[in-house]
Write an enzyme that holds these catalytic residues in place. Structure first.
Site, PDB file in Angstrom:
ATOM      1  N   HIS A  12       0.389  -1.433  -0.230  1.00  0.00           N
ATOM      2  CA  HIS A  12      -0.387   0.105   0.368  1.00  0.00           C
ATOM      3  C   HIS A  12       0.517   1.181   0.023  1.00  0.00           C
ATOM      4  CE1 HIS A  12      -3.156  -2.600   1.289  1.00  0.00           C
ATOM      5  NE2 HIS A  12      -4.064  -2.170   0.323  1.00  0.00           N
ATOM      6  N   ASP A  72      -8.508  -1.176  -8.874  1.00  0.00           N
ATOM      7  CA  ASP A  72      -8.008  -1.555  -6.332  1.00  0.00           C
ATOM      8  C   ASP A  72      -7.719  -2.732  -7.307  1.00  0.00           C
ATOM      9  OD1 ASP A  72      -7.027  -0.672  -4.634  1.00  0.00           O
ATOM     10  OD2 ASP A  72      -9.020  -1.393  -3.371  1.00  0.00           O
TER      11      ASP A  72
HETATM   12  N1  LIG Z   1      -2.972  -9.846  -5.169  1.00  0.00           N
HETATM   13  C1  LIG Z   1      -3.667  -9.821  -3.801  1.00  0.00           C
HETATM   14  N2  LIG Z   1      -4.070 -11.003  -3.176  1.00  0.00           N
HETATM   15  C2  LIG Z   1      -4.335 -10.901  -2.180  1.00  0.00           C
HETATM   16  N3  LIG Z   1      -5.028  -9.395  -1.978  1.00  0.00           N
HETATM   17  C3  LIG Z   1      -5.158  -8.566  -2.591  1.00  0.00           C
HETATM   18  C4  LIG Z   1      -4.578  -8.596  -3.599  1.00  0.00           C
HETATM   19  N4  LIG Z   1      -4.468  -7.480  -4.449  1.00  0.00           N
HETATM   20  C5  LIG Z   1      -5.572  -6.738  -3.472  1.00  0.00           C
HETATM   21  N5  LIG Z   1      -5.807  -7.574  -2.468  1.00  0.00           N
HETATM   22  C6  LIG Z   1      -6.448  -7.559  -1.290  1.00  0.00           C
HETATM   23  O1  LIG Z   1      -7.482  -6.341  -1.661  1.00  0.00           O
HETATM   24  C7  LIG Z   1      -8.203  -5.684  -1.168  1.00  0.00           C
HETATM   25  C8  LIG Z   1      -8.725  -4.048  -1.996  1.00  0.00           C
HETATM   26  O2  LIG Z   1      -8.918  -3.236  -0.305  1.00  0.00           O
HETATM   27  P1  LIG Z   1      -7.352  -2.964   0.039  1.00  0.00           P
HETATM   28  O3  LIG Z   1      -6.312  -2.121  -0.499  1.00  0.00           O
HETATM   29  O4  LIG Z   1      -8.053  -2.106   1.288  1.00  0.00           O
HETATM   30  O5  LIG Z   1      -6.245  -3.754   0.622  1.00  0.00           O
HETATM   31  C9  LIG Z   1      -6.659  -4.967  -0.330  1.00  0.00           C
HETATM   32  C10 LIG Z   1      -5.869  -6.393   0.061  1.00  0.00           C
HETATM   33  O6  LIG Z   1      -6.244  -6.425   1.395  1.00  0.00           O
END
Ligand SMILES: Nc1ncnc2c1ncn2[C@@H]1O[C@@H]2COP(=O)(O)O[C@H]2[C@H]1O
Length: 465
Positions: free
Chosen positions: A209, A359
């Site tokens: 992030h 996202d």
């Molecule tokens: N490749 C991935 N594998 C597992 N979880 C993911 C992946 N990409 C995004 N996420 C999850 O998807 C969520 C979307 O919201 P957030 O960005 O809060 O946090 C992100 C992660 O928890």
């Protein structure tokens, strides 16, 4: 019991020193805070948060949570003491990586030669021979940006060529591409300053992030904005909001999820009452930066407020725990065929869906990029899990490195979250791009299945020997 008060600032019994108010619009306090303890500490246990980001900007609101025995002398009713929240020092979360959140990360980029992006208003220093390096890299970055509309765009490469400034350079490029500077009469210096602040308020030591993820999401959003159904109908305001929402949608992400913030009684969880805690924080942080930069100060106040509100609903749509609500609404529209892109509410809903897709689109990217993102997100999850274990908390699903593997997490995430969303999106937008994304998604899932089998092999071998 949680009690929530909203009190105007005048109710405070002493002025709030300016230094406690961060531009992010929120501070927290607890019973140990000298500033807010008019009652003796043993009589009052206070937790809560202060927000000054109210609509009228003249009032400061405080929220008190878990207020017991406020200022009432005498014996307190006998109760079993609740289990205290884990005392997590949030600096530990990023030990050796991110010492003190945003700000602390500033200045970490080692300039290729001289880069002045963080001093947009300063006069350029006298030219030096090494500027020639910047020109080389700048030229290559410009070249890479020519492919910004391609689904296999390599944002990691752009980030290297811009020395960690991919979010600023990509978003500026898109603002120029869509003619938004002219259409909204934006001051380029303010726009650049805003984008530099946005980029810096991402925590560069979060493995996933961070500003690079925001750049990736902004690039994906651009690809979706170019899809015929959107390109033919979106207004310039929709496009502006789509890009700003993508660029800011994870602003100041702490590198842990909402569950962690709630369990540790983090002040943000109190401030947003355990609901879309992170997304509310990203939105309010974005609004704070927008106001601070004065980027839209020349627009009528009513328009600005409307834009801030719509920005909020785009960012809040990225709350993954609400995915099913959005999906069932989307399915209803698709089944009844009632989506009308000349209807502003419908267009906004489609923008929300585009934001959600952007996202979590990393599993739909080509395998090389998909693997890079997966390892970053897994690193962040496992780091949270390690912290939870260290503090005797229950380890969150997907965050336990002892029971999970990257391949397993990816297969679950693709099957339960990404496929349901992208199959509806490609029903809505049945285009070559959707086919490419779905193709990568199934190839990547097959790739993770192979990895899972390979992981199992050594275990099988050692069991049989
Ligand atoms: N490749 C991935 N594998 C597992 N979880 C993911 C992946 N990409 C995004 N996420 C999850 O998807 C969520 C979307 O919201 P957030 O960005 O809060 O946090 C992100 C992660 O928890």
């Amino acid at each position: 019991m949680a009690v929530c008060y909203q009190l105007p600032v005048l109710a405070l019994d002493r002025p709030v020193p300016k230094h406690v108010l961060s531009r992010r619009g929120a501070i927290s306090f607890s019973s140990s805070s000298a500033l807010f303890s008019p009652t003796p500490r043993h009589l009052s246990k206070r937790r809560g948060a202060i927000s000054y980001d109210s609509a009228d900007q003249t009032a400061l609101f405080i929220r008190l949570l878990d207020v017991r025995g406020r200022s009432q002398p005498g014996p307190q009713p006998q109760r079993r003491a609740p289990r205290p929240p884990p005392q997590v020092d949030f600096r530990d979360l990023h030990s050796g990586r991110d010492a003190a959140g945003p700000g602390a990360t500033r200045g970490l980029h080692r300039p290729l030669s001289l880069q002045r992006s963080r001093h947009v208003l300063q006069r350029s220093p006298a030219p030096e021979p090494r500027h020639i390096l910047d020109r080389d890299y700048g030229g290559q970055a410009t070249c890479v940006l020519q492919r910004v509309g391609c689904w296999d765009f390599d944002v990691f490469l752009l980030d290297r060529l811009t020395n960690g400034n991919s979010l600023v350079s990509l978003t500026l490029h898109l603002f120029v591409h869509y003619g938004l500077i002219r259409l909204f009469q934006l001051d380029v210096v303010k726009l650049r300053r805003f984008l530099v602040c946005v980029q810096e308020d991402y925590r560069s030591h979060n493995p996933y992030h961070n500003a690079l993820h925001a750049a990736d999401v902004t690039q994906a959003m651009h690809c979706f904005l170019r899809e015929p159904q959107l390109a033919e109908t979106l207004t310039s305001c929709d496009i502006l909001l789509g890009l700003v929402a993508a660029a800011t949608h994870d602003l100041d992400h702490p590198g842990v999820n909402q569950r962690f913030l709630v369990q540790t009684e983090h002040h943000l969880a109190a401030l947003y009452q355990n609901t879309s805690v992170l997304e509310n924080h990203h939105w309010k942080s974005a609004v704070g930066l927008l106001r601070e930069s004065g980027l839209l100060a020349h627009r009528p106040a009513s328009e600005r407020l409307k834009m801030e509100e719509r920005l909020g609903s785009l960012i809040l749509a990225t709350d993954i725990s609400r995915q099913n609500d959005y999906l069932s609404q989307f399915r209803c529209h698709l089944q009844s065929g009632d989506l009308r892109m000349d209807n502003a509410n419908h267009r906004h809903f489609i923008l929300q869906m585009a934001m959600k897709c952007a996202d979590i689109c990393n599993p739909c990217r080509p395998w090389r990029l998909c693997k890079l993102w997966s390892s970053k997100v897994t690193e962040e999850f496992f780091h949270q899990g390690d912290t939870e274990r260290k503090h005797n908390m229950e380890v969150s699903p997907m965050c336990d490195r002892q029971t999970n593997s990257m391949a397993k997490i990816q297969i679950d995430f693709i099957s339960n979250v990404v496929e349901p969303l992208f199959s509806e999106w490609s029903r809505f937008s049945a285009t070559p791009l959707s086919r490419v994304m779905m193709g990568h998604l199934s190839a990547n899932k097959a790739g993770w299945r192979r990895s899972l089998l390979e992981e199992a092999e050594p275990a099988k071998l050692s069991a049989s020997s």
